[in-house]
Design a protein around this motif. Sequence first.
Motif, PDB file in Angstrom:
ATOM      1  N   LEU A  17      41.363  35.782  38.825  1.00 18.02           N
ATOM      2  CA  LEU A  17      41.177  37.134  39.359  1.00 18.02           C
ATOM      3  C   LEU A  17      42.508  37.863  39.501  1.00 18.02           C
ATOM      4  N   ALA A  18      43.562  37.132  39.866  1.00 16.79           N
ATOM      5  CA  ALA A  18      44.894  37.745  39.933  1.00 16.79           C
ATOM      6  C   ALA A  18      45.324  38.228  38.554  1.00 16.79           C
ATOM      7  N   ALA A  19      45.025  37.431  37.513  1.00 11.96           N
ATOM      8  CA  ALA A  19      45.378  37.827  36.148  1.00 11.96           C
ATOM      9  C   ALA A  19      44.589  39.064  35.721  1.00 11.96           C
ATOM     10  N   GLY A  84      33.069  48.329  35.307  1.00  8.49           N
ATOM     11  CA  GLY A  84      34.293  49.083  35.571  1.00  8.49           C
ATOM     12  C   GLY A  84      35.322  48.897  34.474  1.00  8.49           C
ATOM     13  N   LEU A  85      35.462  47.670  33.999  1.00 10.67           N
ATOM     14  CA  LEU A  85      36.408  47.409  32.907  1.00 10.67           C
ATOM     15  C   LEU A  85      35.963  48.085  31.616  1.00 10.67           C
ATOM     16  N   MET A  86      34.654  48.178  31.404  1.00 12.93           N
ATOM     17  CA  MET A  86      34.145  48.876  30.219  1.00 12.93           C
ATOM     18  C   MET A  86      34.513  50.361  30.265  1.00 12.93           C
ATOM     19  N   VAL A  87      34.381  50.966  31.450  1.00 13.17           N
ATOM     20  CA  VAL A  87      34.766  52.379  31.612  1.00 13.17           C
ATOM     21  C   VAL A  87      36.272  52.533  31.408  1.00 13.17           C
ATOM     22  N   PHE A  88      37.046  51.592  31.945  1.00 14.07           N
ATOM     23  CA  PHE A  88      38.501  51.612  31.763  1.00 14.07           C
ATOM     24  C   PHE A  88      38.856  51.507  30.283  1.00 14.07           C
ATOM     25  N   ALA A 172      44.062  48.974  25.795  1.00 14.35           N
ATOM     26  CA  ALA A 172      42.666  48.632  25.487  1.00 14.35           C
ATOM     27  C   ALA A 172      42.529  47.138  25.187  1.00 14.35           C
ATOM     28  N   PHE A 173      43.492  46.578  24.451  1.00 15.17           N
ATOM     29  CA  PHE A 173      43.482  45.143  24.151  1.00 15.17           C
ATOM     30  C   PHE A 173      43.589  44.317  25.439  1.00 15.17           C
ATOM     31  N   MET A 180      37.076  39.275  29.036  1.00  9.66           N
ATOM     32  CA  MET A 180      36.809  37.901  28.613  1.00  9.66           C
ATOM     33  C   MET A 180      37.052  36.921  29.770  1.00  9.66           C
ATOM     34  N   MET A 181      38.092  37.178  30.533  1.00 10.18           N
ATOM     35  CA  MET A 181      38.401  36.291  31.663  1.00 10.18           C
ATOM     36  C   MET A 181      37.302  36.365  32.720  1.00 10.18           C
ATOM     37  N   ILE A 182      36.836  37.567  33.010  1.00 10.32           N
ATOM     38  CA  ILE A 182      35.761  37.717  34.002  1.00 10.32           C
ATOM     39  C   ILE A 182      34.511  36.983  33.544  1.00 10.32           C
ATOM     40  N   GLN A 183      34.176  37.123  32.280  1.00  4.18           N
ATOM     41  CA  GLN A 183      32.933  36.550  31.766  1.00  4.18           C
ATOM     42  C   GLN A 183      32.996  35.032  31.632  1.00  4.18           C
TER      43      GLN A 183
END
Length: 458
Positions: A17-19, A84-88, A172-173, A180-183
């Motif tokens: 989560l920190a990453a 949220g990451l998708m919107v970002f 974006a990358f 990927m890390m969240i999932q």
Amino acid sequence: MGHSGLNQIEKKAAFSLAAVFGLRMLGLFMILPVFAIYGEQLVGFSPIWIGLAIGAYGLTQALLQIPMGMLSDKYGRKPVILGGLMVFLLGSIVAAMSETIYGVVLGRALQGMGAIASAVLALAADLTREEQRPKVMATIGMFIGLSFTAAMIVGPIVAESFGLSGLFWFIAFLTIAAMMMIQFIVPFSVNKAPRGDNVALPAQLGKLIREPQLFRLSLGVFILHMALTACFVTLPKQFVQAGLMLEDHWQLYLPALLGSFFLMVPFMIFAIRKQKEKQMFASAVLLLSASLLFFWYLPSTLLVLTILVVLFFTAFNYLEATMPSLLSRLAPAGQKGSVMGVYSSSQFFGAFAGGFLGGAIASTFGEAMIFLVMACFGLLWFIAATGMKPLKKSKSYSFATTINNEQQANDVVSQLVVSPGVIEATLVHTESVAYLKVDDKIADLAQIKLLLKPPVNE
């Protein structure tokens, strides 16, 4: 399982989560050291639009920070974080494909709409025991600090190699890597941590905004991030005019930021050991104001700029590192989530105000005036900081309880508040949770847990 250290799930949660948090903040910060220069190549360029592009994410971030935390409470942490990451990601792509300043402002505003901070912190709390939660939160805070340092160094290098568009594609990358890390890496939470400590509750916000001690910190973080964002409307140009090419700016930021960390640490140790936290805090605000004043007053030679950048970031890093700790000690028991919501929103509103004001001041009065105006705001903060009350040393804990009726809850709270080391206690019997602020060097946590789980009468 022992309570002396993080278990495997907590370690995995802390670093993953920190990453994720760090990658996202890296994406937000990377344009700071370069946009004042590269933004001039965009159609529709003007100083005020440069400021809006730098600070636009702050407005949408501030408006959506608390609602996104509430949504994560209702629909789950991971779905809201991924959304949220998708919107970002969408915002980063819009900015990367834009040839006008207006498109970049839109992209930055979209980036801010991916306001996942409160949901990430809530997930971190869900995955950790109360005794270990401060370590996990400290790890996330450390990565945020590192991401800012990395952004100051990596931003100019990427922009020089691939241009402004390439910088946004790189962001974006990073966002895809965070998704990927969240999932696949961040553990799934089964048990939720108590809501009051981690997610803002709307009914509490008005009262907390008006509380004088908390207001001082919210005002402070607003001014701190306003000053930071406003300075970067002009600071990169100052370096170029002093003879340092943009691709070499990292050579200034790296030693300056490292130097500021080394200068900051002894002051933090002194403040804690000598119990001079209030005095050192006010001194750091004064140093921030003085460095801004000297940016305006002194000639902009490379040596002067370098010294002032070191002084500015010594004050900035000291304040950025100490304010969350002060906030957690000031937060009423069981209301830390709401206090953090107000604080985070103030921080992001400050970033937006800094970009907007920096651009407006540059357009009307010239770029040097940005430093003088921000120095005046810093002095206003210094006056407010001198009115802070001395703080008691404390830690916040949340405990599960078997108490399920109001009379018994009142009786137990009455016993808790007179127990050694207990500063404040709140028991929410409808949610089977107790919130305590304690001096853990004095308090007997084992005895507290016994009080909260009384034996059932046969």
